[in-house]
Scaffold this motif. Sequence first.
Motif, short mmCIF file in Angstrom:
data_model
loop_
_atom_site.label_atom_id
_atom_site.label_comp_id
_atom_site.label_asym_id
_atom_site.label_seq_id
_atom_site.Cartn_x
_atom_site.Cartn_y
_atom_site.Cartn_z
N GLU A 80 -8.53 8.41 4.82
CA GLU A 80 -7.98 8.81 3.52
C GLU A 80 -7.20 7.68 2.85
OE1 GLU A 80 -5.53 12.22 3.96
OE2 GLU A 80 -7.20 13.63 3.91
N HIS A 81 -6.98 7.83 1.56
CA HIS A 81 -6.07 6.95 0.85
C HIS A 81 -4.66 7.15 1.41
CE1 HIS A 81 -8.98 6.00 -2.35
NE2 HIS A 81 -9.34 7.26 -2.29
N PRO A 82 -3.79 6.14 1.37
CA PRO A 82 -2.42 6.32 1.85
C PRO A 82 -1.61 7.17 0.88
CG PRO A 82 -2.67 4.15 0.89
CD PRO A 82 -4.05 4.76 0.91
N SER A 83 -0.60 7.83 1.41
CA SER A 83 0.33 8.56 0.54
C SER A 83 1.28 7.56 -0.10
CB SER A 83 1.12 9.58 1.35
OG SER A 83 1.98 8.91 2.27
N LEU A 84 1.98 7.97 -1.15
CA LEU A 84 2.95 7.10 -1.79
C LEU A 84 4.07 6.71 -0.84
CD1 LEU A 84 3.28 8.64 -5.36
CD2 LEU A 84 2.59 6.31 -4.81
N GLY A 85 4.51 7.68 -0.02
CA GLY A 85 5.56 7.39 0.95
C GLY A 85 5.12 6.37 1.97
N GLN A 86 3.88 6.52 2.45
CA GLN A 86 3.35 5.59 3.43
C GLN A 86 3.19 4.19 2.84
OE1 GLN A 86 -0.62 6.53 4.79
NE2 GLN A 86 -0.20 5.77 6.84
N LEU A 87 2.68 4.13 1.63
CA LEU A 87 2.50 2.84 0.97
C LEU A 87 3.86 2.16 0.75
CD1 LEU A 87 0.70 0.78 -0.46
CD2 LEU A 87 0.90 2.14 -2.54
N SER A 88 4.85 2.93 0.29
CA SER A 88 6.18 2.38 0.08
C SER A 88 6.75 1.82 1.36
CB SER A 88 7.11 3.48 -0.47
OG SER A 88 8.44 3.02 -0.57
N GLU A 89 6.59 2.55 2.46
CA GLU A 89 7.10 2.10 3.75
C GLU A 89 6.47 0.77 4.18
OE1 GLU A 89 7.11 3.59 8.43
OE2 GLU A 89 6.25 4.85 6.86
N LYS A 90 5.16 0.65 4.01
CA LYS A 90 4.47 -0.57 4.43
C LYS A 90 4.83 -1.76 3.54
CE LYS A 90 2.45 1.24 7.90
NZ LYS A 90 2.86 0.84 9.27
N LEU A 91 5.01 -1.53 2.26
CA LEU A 91 5.41 -2.61 1.36
C LEU A 91 6.80 -3.13 1.72
CD1 LEU A 91 4.16 -1.17 -2.07
CD2 LEU A 91 3.14 -3.06 -0.79
N ILE A 92 7.73 -2.21 2.00
CA ILE A 92 9.09 -2.62 2.35
C ILE A 92 9.11 -3.30 3.71
CG2 ILE A 92 11.39 -1.75 2.90
CD1 ILE A 92 10.96 0.41 0.79
N ASP A 93 8.40 -2.74 4.69
CA ASP A 93 8.38 -3.32 6.04
C ASP A 93 7.85 -4.75 6.02
OD1 ASP A 93 9.39 -1.02 7.09
OD2 ASP A 93 7.50 -0.29 7.92
#
Length: 630
Positions: free
Chosen positions: A265-278
């Motif tokens: 699936e496409h990532p969720s907004l929360g998941q994408l935000s977490e990976k960008l910050i990490d």
Amino acid sequence: MCLALGPECAWCSQEDFMAGATQKGRCDMVFNLMKKGCQSEFIENPTIRVTIPSDHKANTQVTPGEVSIQLRPGGKASFMLKVHPLEKYPVDLYYLVDVSASMHNNIEKLNSVGFDLSKKMANISLDFRLGFGSYVDKTVSPYISIHPERIHNQCSDYKLDCMPPHGYIHVLSLTDNIAEFKNAVNKQKISGNIDTPEGGFDAMLQAAVCQSHIGWRKEAKRLLLVMTDQTSHLALDSKLAGIVIPNDGNCHLKDNVYIKATSMEHPSLGQLSEKLIDNNINVIFAVQGNQFHWYKDLLPLLPGTVARQIESEAANLNDLVVEAYQKLISEVKIQVDNQVQNLHFNITAICPDGSRKTGMEGCKNVAYNEEVLFNVSVAMKGCGITEGRKYVIIKPIGFNETTIINIYKNCACQCEDSARHKRICVDETFLDGERTNCEDTNCSSSEDTFPFERCKLHPDQPICSGQGDCIGGRCLCHKTRLGKVYGKYCEMDDFSCPYYHGNLCAGNGECEAGKCKCFRGWEGDRCQCSLLTAKHCMNSKGQICSGRGACVCGKCECTDPRSFGRFCEYCPTCNNACDENRNCVQCHYSNNASQTTHDQCKTSCAYMVHYIDPASVSPKLQWRKFLSSG
């Protein structure tokens, strides 16, 4: 258990202390224990300390790099964190470009971007590198056409020769060779799909987590520039194609091609935000057309991102990148990672202009020679099920440096037998079933054989509604990012119930166990309806929805499928009037009618109810009297 009751409670481990007294006397304030005769060396009273290790990691931008804090339940400690932005950072800029057919003119503009942009960035960066990748969408129906004549050329409608559609392709790793960047862009063909949204978030996550492929440098400011003219698919959209496996957030590039586009699936907004910050990624959305506002509305959900609008044929692309970069490096905000249960953080940013903001709001317009101070306060609400050392990370968004906070939770007495003294530490076993409370200047206890039962709203429900810890027979509610948990049994909160016009339970009720509990005079699943609206459901005879429906927020919902109309008054195939009235006969009897019957009478037969004594009237007369009243 004594130490877990509050920061003022202490325990006396002296063996002969208050000989013959119950264990409850050993848990008290330090002053009271000493007054009772407990020697100071036997008093267990852990102190709250903040220390910065002498051998801690030396940071340039974020100091201190490491902090150690000793805490006990109910205690709080604070320290100052300093963020000092550098004057000139190395910059890694990765172009992630939507290569669907409608972006044809914008892609051509990229040919002249590299050299011009590198000259502009030379004034604000010591070392500038460029990279490039392309994306379209998931290569399955209904996102692309699977017609044999279009499967390899999705944009035949544009009379263009397109490359096959793809989820994401990494084209060029970050390089300072501008000619190499220009050559890669020159070779880029457009592609196409058939639905409006693209697979941008899929590609963004891969570009963020595939660090070795992209070539992100640890010391550089990392910019991900996403060029598009359409919205992106969100998590769960892929179920239209039968793709149900959640995105795992990992890198899945093989030969520089994303290989999980059709199976994950496409990532969720929360998941994408977490990976960008990490991964310390700052995002610049460069959007052409009407979808700019769609991305602008996402910015609060994706920290460290900005959105800019591309002019026709991307004429302003170079200036757009420079402006967005300068805005990003002038904002300093932080977040807390690896949160530990029962620890609550309160962070205040002290900006160079003297203003104070929350940590996530941070400071704006910070110059490179200015510092931002953050007052970090850590409160420990309870011990939970784990003790000992834990760690939390304070991370300035977009920076490659962090502060590690080592938390030492002191919940138990440090009792050790020695050759000279024997210590008594039975408070941890809790075998005597005592419940102890520490309030103000007094620690007292009372007998309670089953303290945990006092923490349940109902016997069959979890302790503290699963949202708190039971300490001494009382619930201590957890702190969450979502909102406040409260109530005697932590059964209430201000976030898990439905909203109406932006207000939880329409502002007319409280949230209990995930459902709105309406205040008096209100009803509905969101408490959005006044009970006064029930009068709008009453027909001319005084019946609610003609006895064939329920009144919901002032409107009749017919429960009899044969009826219709504003008051469910039309029912061609229903019983005749005589048969209908027969159902109300029981409403005229006063003897032993059940509450259910009374309620039904008030709803369906209110206009004809007047009770009579059946003993005084013959059955035939009763029926005539009833018909005449109807």
